[in-house]
Design an enzyme around this catalytic site. Structure first.
Site, short mmCIF file in Angstrom:
data_model
loop_
_atom_site.label_atom_id
_atom_site.label_comp_id
_atom_site.label_asym_id
_atom_site.label_seq_id
_atom_site.Cartn_x
_atom_site.Cartn_y
_atom_site.Cartn_z
N GLU A 12 41.94 33.08 44.01
CA GLU A 12 41.52 33.28 45.39
C GLU A 12 42.01 32.16 46.29
OE1 GLU A 12 37.25 35.51 44.95
OE2 GLU A 12 37.32 33.36 44.59
N ASP A 216 32.74 43.33 36.66
CA ASP A 216 32.38 43.95 35.38
C ASP A 216 30.89 44.27 35.43
OD1 ASP A 216 30.83 41.60 33.93
OD2 ASP A 216 32.59 40.70 34.87
#
Length: 252
Positions: A12, A216
């Site tokens: 990021e 997830d």
């Protein structure tokens, strides 16, 4: 004074560093901090690193050394609540440490000497961040991968649970939820840094806003889903949200 953009993952931060105007790297406390202007705003970019202690060190350095006036924390998390799917975004209302237990001296999850077990995010910044998330999603064609099964990401608002453990089994996930619910907490997702950053921001009186993209389901497939999601999706989501957030702040 600058806005701190705190990223959980190097992927990021790398994308954000490339967009900085007049970037300057400062090495401090064994970490790299990047100063510059991003989308018209003065910013300091930093990595939280993994775990609560590392994240607390980074947050303290941002405040003490660089005197940031607000912190925006982006990253990924594992979904806990049944309605939270891979690819959804969770806007944090606050954080609790799911692995903190000083009982019987204090109630489970309560932070000693604070008289509280959760630290809230700033209301005004949450409003700006929610608007930024909606703007980012409206223009995010191609960000979410249909192969992962995400067609229309949902934005959830609620509590995040932090702990020094990567939750990667359904048994552990269910046990964690049950324990937190017994104390009156309904966590939407789990991660490893946010509660520490929130406590540091509380101590210094610095407003915090945080958003997590669900990578997830914090179950037995978490270790399989996580790496691909980070590489293919998380960094692009963070860049779009950060751009909209900074553009939503008053001009500096």
């Amino acid at each position: 004074m600058a806005t701190a953009i705190l990223s959980a993952l190097a992927e990021e931060q790398a994308g954000l560093i490339e967009q900085l105007d007049s970037p300057e790297r400062v090495r401090h406390a064994g970490r790299d901090f990047w100063l510059g202007r991003l989308h018209g705003q003065p910013v300091v970019l930093a990595l939280s690193r993994i775990g609560k202690v590392a994240a607390a060190t980074t947050a303290t350095a941002l405040i003490e050394r660089f005197a940031v006036e607000r912190v925006l924390f982006t990253g990924v998390a594992g979904g806990l609540a049944s309605e939270v799917r891979v690819g959804d975004l969770v806007l944090a209302t606050g954080f609790v440490q799911h692995d903190l237990d000083v009982s019987p001296l204090y109630p489970r999850f309560q932070v000693p000497f604070y008289g509280r077990d959760r630290f809230e995010c700033d209301e005004a910044l949450k409003t700006i961040l929610l608007r930024a998330i909606n703007v980012a999603l409206a223009g995010s064609k191609g960000i979410f991968d249909s192969e992962i099964g995400v067609l229309k990401p949902t934005v959830h608002t609620g509590l995040l649970a932090s702990g020094d453990r990567f939750v990667s089994s359904a048994i552990e996930s269910f046990a964690l939820q049950a324990a937190l619910r017994s104390a009156g907490h309904e966590p939407l997702a789990v991660e490893m840094e946010g509660a520490a950053v929130a406590q540091v921001c509380f101590d210094f009186g610095v407003p915090l806003a945080a958003v997590r993209t669900i990578s997830d389901r914090a179950d037995d497939n978490a270790h399989v889903d996580f790496p691909r999601f980070v590489l293919d999706i998380a960094s692009r989501v963070a860049r779009e949200v950060v751009k909209a957030f900074l553009e939503g702040l008053p001009a500096r």
